[in-house]
Design an enzyme around this catalytic site. Sequence first.
Site, PDB file in Angstrom:
ATOM      1  N   HIS A  73     -15.554  10.002 -31.671  1.00  0.00           N
ATOM      2  CA  HIS A  73     -15.369  10.959 -32.856  1.00  0.00           C
ATOM      3  C   HIS A  73     -16.738  11.442 -33.035  1.00  0.00           C
ATOM      4  O   HIS A  73     -17.712  10.865 -33.022  1.00  0.00           O
ATOM      5  CB  HIS A  73     -14.336  10.324 -33.865  1.00  0.00           C
ATOM      6  CG  HIS A  73     -15.196   9.062 -34.462  1.00  0.00           C
ATOM      7  ND1 HIS A  73     -16.118   9.095 -35.396  1.00  0.00           N
ATOM      8  CD2 HIS A  73     -14.896   7.700 -34.370  1.00  0.00           C
ATOM      9  CE1 HIS A  73     -16.507   7.988 -35.837  1.00  0.00           C
ATOM     10  NE2 HIS A  73     -15.950   6.855 -35.107  1.00  0.00           N
ATOM     11  N   ASP A  75     -17.508  12.719 -36.367  1.00  0.00           N
ATOM     12  CA  ASP A  75     -17.930  12.236 -37.809  1.00  0.00           C
ATOM     13  C   ASP A  75     -18.481  11.188 -38.096  1.00  0.00           C
ATOM     14  O   ASP A  75     -18.051   9.979 -37.558  1.00  0.00           O
ATOM     15  CB  ASP A  75     -16.819  12.808 -38.650  1.00  0.00           C
ATOM     16  CG  ASP A  75     -15.242  11.804 -38.589  1.00  0.00           C
ATOM     17  OD1 ASP A  75     -15.390  11.717 -37.301  1.00  0.00           O
ATOM     18  OD2 ASP A  75     -14.757  11.631 -39.305  1.00  0.00           O
ATOM     19  N   ASP A 106     -21.522   3.768 -34.948  1.00  0.00           N
ATOM     20  CA  ASP A 106     -20.198   4.109 -35.240  1.00  0.00           C
ATOM     21  C   ASP A 106     -20.103   5.924 -35.473  1.00  0.00           C
ATOM     22  O   ASP A 106     -20.338   6.371 -36.567  1.00  0.00           O
ATOM     23  CB  ASP A 106     -19.675   3.641 -36.492  1.00  0.00           C
ATOM     24  CG  ASP A 106     -17.896   3.879 -36.651  1.00  0.00           C
ATOM     25  OD1 ASP A 106     -17.406   4.582 -35.817  1.00  0.00           O
ATOM     26  OD2 ASP A 106     -17.585   3.741 -37.763  1.00  0.00           O
ATOM     27  N   GLU A 140     -12.098  11.295 -37.757  1.00  0.00           N
ATOM     28  CA  GLU A 140     -11.761   9.606 -37.569  1.00  0.00           C
ATOM     29  C   GLU A 140     -11.991   9.029 -38.667  1.00  0.00           C
ATOM     30  O   GLU A 140     -11.146   8.026 -38.837  1.00  0.00           O
ATOM     31  CB  GLU A 140     -12.337   9.347 -36.344  1.00  0.00           C
ATOM     32  CG  GLU A 140     -11.713   7.905 -35.814  1.00  0.00           C
ATOM     33  CD  GLU A 140     -12.225   6.672 -36.622  1.00  0.00           C
ATOM     34  OE1 GLU A 140     -11.799   5.518 -36.298  1.00  0.00           O
ATOM     35  OE2 GLU A 140     -13.344   6.902 -37.089  1.00  0.00           O
ATOM     36  N   GLU A 141     -12.910   9.243 -39.326  1.00  0.00           N
ATOM     37  CA  GLU A 141     -13.393   8.543 -40.195  1.00  0.00           C
ATOM     38  C   GLU A 141     -12.549   8.601 -41.753  1.00  0.00           C
ATOM     39  O   GLU A 141     -12.634   7.782 -42.787  1.00  0.00           O
ATOM     40  CB  GLU A 141     -14.925   8.597 -40.781  1.00  0.00           C
ATOM     41  CG  GLU A 141     -15.787   8.306 -39.630  1.00  0.00           C
ATOM     42  CD  GLU A 141     -15.865   6.734 -39.603  1.00  0.00           C
ATOM     43  OE1 GLU A 141     -15.256   6.020 -40.318  1.00  0.00           O
ATOM     44  OE2 GLU A 141     -16.826   6.273 -38.596  1.00  0.00           O
ATOM     45  N   GLU A 168     -12.854   3.584 -29.255  1.00  0.00           N
ATOM     46  CA  GLU A 168     -13.898   3.013 -29.884  1.00  0.00           C
ATOM     47  C   GLU A 168     -14.278   1.547 -29.852  1.00  0.00           C
ATOM     48  O   GLU A 168     -12.888   0.831 -29.647  1.00  0.00           O
ATOM     49  CB  GLU A 168     -13.782   3.299 -31.327  1.00  0.00           C
ATOM     50  CG  GLU A 168     -15.003   2.905 -32.313  1.00  0.00           C
ATOM     51  CD  GLU A 168     -14.979   3.598 -33.636  1.00  0.00           C
ATOM     52  OE1 GLU A 168     -15.683   3.499 -34.509  1.00  0.00           O
ATOM     53  OE2 GLU A 168     -13.937   4.442 -33.727  1.00  0.00           O
TER      54      GLU A 168
END
Length: 289
Positions: A73, A75, A106, A140-141, A168
């Site tokens: 992802h 973001d 991340d 995603e976050e 992830e």
Amino acid sequence: MVEDVINIFREYLKIRSVHPDPDYDACVDFVKNKADEYGFKTQIFPLDEKRPVLIVTLEGSEPSLPSILLNSHTDVVPVFEEQWSYDPFGAEMDQEGNIYARGSQDMKCVTIAQLEALRRIKCSQVKLKRTVHMTLLPDEEIGSIEGMAKFVHTKTFKDLNVGFDIDEGIPSADEEFLIFNNERCKWGILIHCTGTTGHGSLLHKNTAGEKLRIVIDHFMDLREKEAVKFQTVQHLGDITTVNLTQLQEDEMAQYYQEEVERMSQDIYHGIAMILRRTGQHLEISFLMP
């Protein structure tokens, strides 16, 4: 060549794809330009005006077989810059080789690692049997509701013919990588509380706030119970983690969003029991089954 990859990684980290206003276009353009440079087939699929999806493809010798998907992802979560020793978007590297930036773990490191892995496979002239797709997704976050949750229902995604997904994970400092086979599953739960409204000088009965307090108390009781259990088990996969992530209020309603990992049948029934105890005029939605 390793130095080149590190420099690419650091440049990618400098892109401010941070909520609440992530620069998705800059992320997608950056990775697409590198993929095009390496000779990969690329495609940008717009979920809407603000949320592009990038697809990078290494075609296999038997493209009719189910493909392998490498997903990441774009973001990153918000930052409190005054609490950082380094610029969170400066991607500075110290003398020991540590790189400091929001998204360094991340999960922008995974994106660049995936791209570099595909580049090395292509340069090796090894022809894989299966096609490999690499995707970059937004949001995603914040739950992926406008990201992957929407993308999987599109024809574009279905045409990828995905048979296996590597998503992830945990960054590794050596050559070993941990593989988790669906160890934990996230359930985003949105609880919608409605109740009596009126002038603030009065004590109304059956208000949304009263219901909200009961719901939160029950979830926090569950959280405390699991925290006690965690003292006697070795792995997070053996417990259910419960976290309050959002509270939202408007003129007529209050919303309570929980994130629950590894929902068992007991947890599901427990949530239903909480709602029954709280009373009428509550709605529950599972955001990411």
